[in-house]
Design a protein around this motif. Structure first.
Motif, PDB file in Angstrom:
ATOM      1  N   ALA A  15      78.090  71.302 -70.348  1.00  0.00           N
ATOM      2  CA  ALA A  15      77.936  72.600 -70.237  1.00  0.00           C
ATOM      3  C   ALA A  15      77.613  73.040 -68.797  1.00  0.00           C
ATOM      4  O   ALA A  15      76.935  72.283 -68.256  1.00  0.00           O
ATOM      5  CB  ALA A  15      77.054  73.138 -71.103  1.00  0.00           C
ATOM      6  N   ALA A  16      78.454  74.273 -68.243  1.00  0.00           N
ATOM      7  CA  ALA A  16      78.133  74.616 -66.940  1.00  0.00           C
ATOM      8  C   ALA A  16      77.974  75.914 -66.778  1.00  0.00           C
ATOM      9  O   ALA A  16      78.597  76.687 -67.737  1.00  0.00           O
ATOM     10  CB  ALA A  16      79.116  73.715 -66.187  1.00  0.00           C
ATOM     11  N   LEU A  17      77.305  76.445 -65.678  1.00  0.00           N
ATOM     12  CA  LEU A  17      77.072  77.714 -65.616  1.00  0.00           C
ATOM     13  C   LEU A  17      77.726  77.964 -64.177  1.00  0.00           C
ATOM     14  O   LEU A  17      77.122  77.673 -63.307  1.00  0.00           O
ATOM     15  CB  LEU A  17      75.824  78.379 -65.695  1.00  0.00           C
ATOM     16  N   PHE A  18      78.855  78.758 -63.988  1.00  0.00           N
ATOM     17  CA  PHE A  18      79.145  78.774 -62.511  1.00  0.00           C
ATOM     18  C   PHE A  18      79.431  80.224 -62.159  1.00  0.00           C
ATOM     19  O   PHE A  18      79.928  81.200 -63.162  1.00  0.00           O
ATOM     20  CB  PHE A  18      80.689  78.355 -62.586  1.00  0.00           C
ATOM     21  N   ASP A  19      78.950  80.655 -61.183  1.00  0.00           N
ATOM     22  CA  ASP A  19      78.874  82.078 -60.377  1.00  0.00           C
ATOM     23  C   ASP A  19      79.935  81.893 -59.341  1.00  0.00           C
ATOM     24  O   ASP A  19      79.457  81.325 -58.291  1.00  0.00           O
ATOM     25  CB  ASP A  19      77.535  82.590 -60.177  1.00  0.00           C
ATOM     26  N   SER A  20      81.071  82.775 -59.413  1.00  0.00           N
ATOM     27  CA  SER A  20      81.921  82.723 -58.059  1.00  0.00           C
ATOM     28  C   SER A  20      81.299  83.136 -56.592  1.00  0.00           C
ATOM     29  O   SER A  20      81.739  82.838 -55.723  1.00  0.00           O
ATOM     30  CB  SER A  20      83.319  83.227 -58.178  1.00  0.00           C
ATOM     31  N   ARG A  21      80.131  84.071 -57.037  1.00  0.00           N
ATOM     32  CA  ARG A  21      79.649  84.720 -55.803  1.00  0.00           C
ATOM     33  C   ARG A  21      78.478  83.872 -55.092  1.00  0.00           C
ATOM     34  O   ARG A  21      78.166  84.016 -54.195  1.00  0.00           O
ATOM     35  CB  ARG A  21      78.838  85.924 -56.504  1.00  0.00           C
ATOM     36  N   ALA A  22      78.235  82.760 -55.802  1.00  0.00           N
ATOM     37  CA  ALA A  22      77.369  81.470 -55.562  1.00  0.00           C
ATOM     38  C   ALA A  22      77.710  80.334 -55.848  1.00  0.00           C
ATOM     39  O   ALA A  22      76.794  79.613 -56.802  1.00  0.00           O
ATOM     40  CB  ALA A  22      75.806  81.992 -55.675  1.00  0.00           C
ATOM     41  N   PRO A  23      78.837  79.598 -55.656  1.00  0.00           N
ATOM     42  CA  PRO A  23      79.383  78.315 -56.024  1.00  0.00           C
ATOM     43  C   PRO A  23      78.416  77.312 -55.858  1.00  0.00           C
ATOM     44  O   PRO A  23      78.380  76.417 -56.810  1.00  0.00           O
ATOM     45  CB  PRO A  23      80.764  78.246 -55.415  1.00  0.00           C
ATOM     46  N   ALA A  24      77.855  77.348 -54.898  1.00  0.00           N
ATOM     47  CA  ALA A  24      76.808  76.338 -54.559  1.00  0.00           C
ATOM     48  C   ALA A  24      75.703  76.198 -55.641  1.00  0.00           C
ATOM     49  O   ALA A  24      74.995  75.141 -55.683  1.00  0.00           O
ATOM     50  CB  ALA A  24      76.381  76.171 -53.142  1.00  0.00           C
ATOM     51  N   ASP A  25      75.406  77.305 -56.353  1.00  0.00           N
ATOM     52  CA  ASP A  25      74.158  77.254 -57.328  1.00  0.00           C
ATOM     53  C   ASP A  25      74.551  76.766 -58.584  1.00  0.00           C
ATOM     54  O   ASP A  25      74.132  77.305 -59.543  1.00  0.00           O
ATOM     55  CB  ASP A  25      73.608  78.761 -57.261  1.00  0.00           C
ATOM     56  N   ALA A  26      75.797  76.233 -58.670  1.00  0.00           N
ATOM     57  CA  ALA A  26      76.521  76.262 -60.143  1.00  0.00           C
ATOM     58  C   ALA A  26      75.526  75.006 -60.805  1.00  0.00           C
ATOM     59  O   ALA A  26      74.893  74.063 -60.054  1.00  0.00           O
ATOM     60  CB  ALA A  26      77.711  75.482 -60.024  1.00  0.00           C
ATOM     61  N   ARG A  27      75.286  75.220 -61.958  1.00  0.00           N
ATOM     62  CA  ARG A  27      74.422  74.331 -62.813  1.00  0.00           C
ATOM     63  C   ARG A  27      75.440  73.614 -63.743  1.00  0.00           C
ATOM     64  O   ARG A  27      76.180  74.348 -64.582  1.00  0.00           O
ATOM     65  CB  ARG A  27      73.466  75.120 -63.684  1.00  0.00           C
ATOM     66  N   GLU A  28      75.130  72.335 -64.122  1.00  0.00           N
ATOM     67  CA  GLU A  28      75.588  71.496 -65.066  1.00  0.00           C
ATOM     68  C   GLU A  28      74.740  70.833 -65.754  1.00  0.00           C
ATOM     69  O   GLU A  28      73.979  70.136 -65.125  1.00  0.00           O
ATOM     70  CB  GLU A  28      76.927  70.989 -64.752  1.00  0.00           C
ATOM     71  N   ILE A  29      74.679  70.582 -67.360  1.00  0.00           N
ATOM     72  CA  ILE A  29      74.119  69.607 -68.006  1.00  0.00           C
ATOM     73  C   ILE A  29      75.238  68.570 -68.533  1.00  0.00           C
ATOM     74  O   ILE A  29      76.159  69.153 -69.000  1.00  0.00           O
ATOM     75  CB  ILE A  29      73.658  70.345 -69.157  1.00  0.00           C
ATOM     76  N   PHE A  30      75.128  67.424 -68.164  1.00  0.00           N
ATOM     77  CA  PHE A  30      76.017  66.211 -68.426  1.00  0.00           C
ATOM     78  C   PHE A  30      75.497  65.070 -69.159  1.00  0.00           C
ATOM     79  O   PHE A  30      74.396  64.594 -68.690  1.00  0.00           O
ATOM     80  CB  PHE A  30      76.795  65.901 -67.190  1.00  0.00           C
ATOM     81  N   GLU A  31      75.866  64.674 -70.357  1.00  0.00           N
ATOM     82  CA  GLU A  31      75.272  63.794 -71.173  1.00  0.00           C
ATOM     83  C   GLU A  31      76.381  62.959 -71.764  1.00  0.00           C
ATOM     84  O   GLU A  31      77.418  63.330 -71.998  1.00  0.00           O
ATOM     85  CB  GLU A  31      74.321  64.264 -72.072  1.00  0.00           C
ATOM     86  N   ILE A  32      76.079  61.708 -71.737  1.00  0.00           N
ATOM     87  CA  ILE A  32      76.987  60.717 -72.634  1.00  0.00           C
ATOM     88  C   ILE A  32      76.148  60.533 -73.885  1.00  0.00           C
ATOM     89  O   ILE A  32      75.098  59.973 -74.058  1.00  0.00           O
ATOM     90  CB  ILE A  32      77.014  59.162 -71.934  1.00  0.00           C
ATOM     91  N   ALA A  33      76.812  61.284 -74.955  1.00  0.00           N
ATOM     92  CA  ALA A  33      76.086  61.545 -76.266  1.00  0.00           C
ATOM     93  C   ALA A  33      76.990  61.190 -77.504  1.00  0.00           C
ATOM     94  O   ALA A  33      77.460  62.129 -77.997  1.00  0.00           O
ATOM     95  CB  ALA A  33      75.381  62.814 -76.429  1.00  0.00           C
ATOM     96  N   PRO A  34      77.582  60.140 -77.684  1.00  0.00           N
ATOM     97  CA  PRO A  34      78.294  59.835 -78.725  1.00  0.00           C
ATOM     98  C   PRO A  34      77.940  60.445 -80.129  1.00  0.00           C
ATOM     99  O   PRO A  34      77.127  60.232 -80.422  1.00  0.00           O
ATOM    100  CB  PRO A  34      78.699  58.304 -78.777  1.00  0.00           C
ATOM    101  N   ARG A  35      78.932  61.175 -80.776  1.00  0.00           N
ATOM    102  CA  ARG A  35      78.516  61.919 -82.097  1.00  0.00           C
ATOM    103  C   ARG A  35      77.366  62.636 -82.131  1.00  0.00           C
ATOM    104  O   ARG A  35      76.803  62.898 -83.203  1.00  0.00           O
ATOM    105  CB  ARG A  35      78.445  60.440 -83.058  1.00  0.00           C
ATOM    106  N   GLU A  36      77.088  63.113 -81.007  1.00  0.00           N
ATOM    107  CA  GLU A  36      75.892  63.921 -81.055  1.00  0.00           C
ATOM    108  C   GLU A  36      76.114  65.622 -80.201  1.00  0.00           C
ATOM    109  O   GLU A  36      75.420  66.421 -80.207  1.00  0.00           O
ATOM    110  CB  GLU A  36      74.756  63.569 -80.109  1.00  0.00           C
ATOM    111  N   HIS A  37      77.626  65.700 -80.322  1.00  0.00           N
ATOM    112  CA  HIS A  37      77.999  67.012 -79.876  1.00  0.00           C
ATOM    113  C   HIS A  37      77.578  68.050 -80.453  1.00  0.00           C
ATOM    114  O   HIS A  37      77.198  69.394 -80.112  1.00  0.00           O
ATOM    115  CB  HIS A  37      79.550  66.888 -79.521  1.00  0.00           C
ATOM    116  N   ALA A  38      77.852  67.940 -81.612  1.00  0.00           N
ATOM    117  CA  ALA A  38      77.403  69.433 -82.606  1.00  0.00           C
ATOM    118  C   ALA A  38      75.872  69.448 -82.535  1.00  0.00           C
ATOM    119  O   ALA A  38      75.546  70.697 -82.699  1.00  0.00           O
ATOM    120  CB  ALA A  38      77.756  68.834 -84.190  1.00  0.00           C
ATOM    121  N   THR A  39      75.118  68.502 -82.269  1.00  0.00           N
ATOM    122  CA  THR A  39      73.602  68.933 -82.333  1.00  0.00           C
ATOM    123  C   THR A  39      73.123  69.365 -80.541  1.00  0.00           C
ATOM    124  O   THR A  39      71.955  69.960 -80.423  1.00  0.00           O
ATOM    125  CB  THR A  39      72.639  67.873 -82.650  1.00  0.00           C
TER     126      THR A  39
END
Length: 227
Positions: A15-39
């Motif tokens: 999941a990511a949050l991107f603001d075109s006015r401050a692209p350098a401050d973009a935030r992202e959560i990235f996980e390898i999580a098989p079968r855990e997407h729903a939770t």
């Protein structure tokens, strides 16, 4: 322009949050999580918004990786986007998973002009498309699903390789394994590709947040004839 983006098309989720006015401050959560997407996907969204001090109504739109990819993950992401966007009256944009991978290749390899993307489609097949560098990655042909041995492999000096399906191609064609630039799509690239579409007024209603499977016969068994 503030954009929330989601991807659940592979064993990874992001999941990511991107603001075109401050692209350098973009935030992202990235996980390898098989079968855990729903939770795990919705809590990731909540964490991003809380950390940024934002609510859904503060956003300009929600983007998602529309596929091709894992059927269950695509449905989870699309359903979540529909719910979030409908509740906050936000437009949505679907971005090709393969295009998001190509965008990351071009971001990480500034001299690359071409990217051949291969994703594991399960059932002994792959999803594939080749992209050329442009303002947005430009596909040279429609996204396809095929057997790994049928792929016309471009030389690595011509096209960078990305995606989690290359091992299937290497094994099927007895090709010496070569480096793969990127394995998994990222929501941050989905957000970046969605920004010009939102800016051009091409956002859609929440109900239009639908997966694109490429393969229509989801339940077909490996090796079964296609209709």
């Amino acid at each position: 322009m503030r954009i929330l983006a989601l991807d659940a098309s592979t064993e990874a989720l992001s999941a990511a949050l991107f603001d075109s006015r401050a692209p350098a401050d973009a935030r992202e959560i990235f996980e390898i999580a098989p079968r855990e997407h729903a939770t795990r996907l919705l809590p990731a969204v909540r964490t991003l918004l809380d950390d940024a001090g934002l609510e859904l109504r503060d956003l300009d739109g929600i983007a998602f990786a529309r596929g091709p990819g894992a059927f269950t993950g695509l449905r989870i992401a699309a359903g979540l986007v529909q719910g979030l966007a409908s509740g906050a009256d936000l437009p949505v944009v679907g971005i090709s998973t393969l295009a998001a991978l190509a965008a990351r290749v071009f971001e990480q390899s500034p001299t690359a002009t071409r990217a051949q993307i291969v994703q594991d489609a399960r059932m002994g097949e792959i999803y594939t498309a080749t992209f050329e560098r442009d303002a947005m990655p430009e596909p040279t042909a429609d996204e396809r699903v095929m057997a790994p041995h049928d792929l016309a492999v471009e030389p690595p000096e011509i096209a960078c390789r990305a995606g989690n399906g290359w091992s299937l191609v290497f094994a099927a064609q007895a090709i010496h394994a070569a480096p793969v630039a990127v394995d998994a799509p990222h929501a941050l690239d989905v957000a970046r590709l969605a920004r010009p579409l939102f800016a051009a007024g091409r956002g859609m209603a929440a109900a239009s947040a639908l997966p694109v499977y490429v393969r229509d016969d989801v339940a077909r068994k490996p090796g079964a004839a296609k209709g």
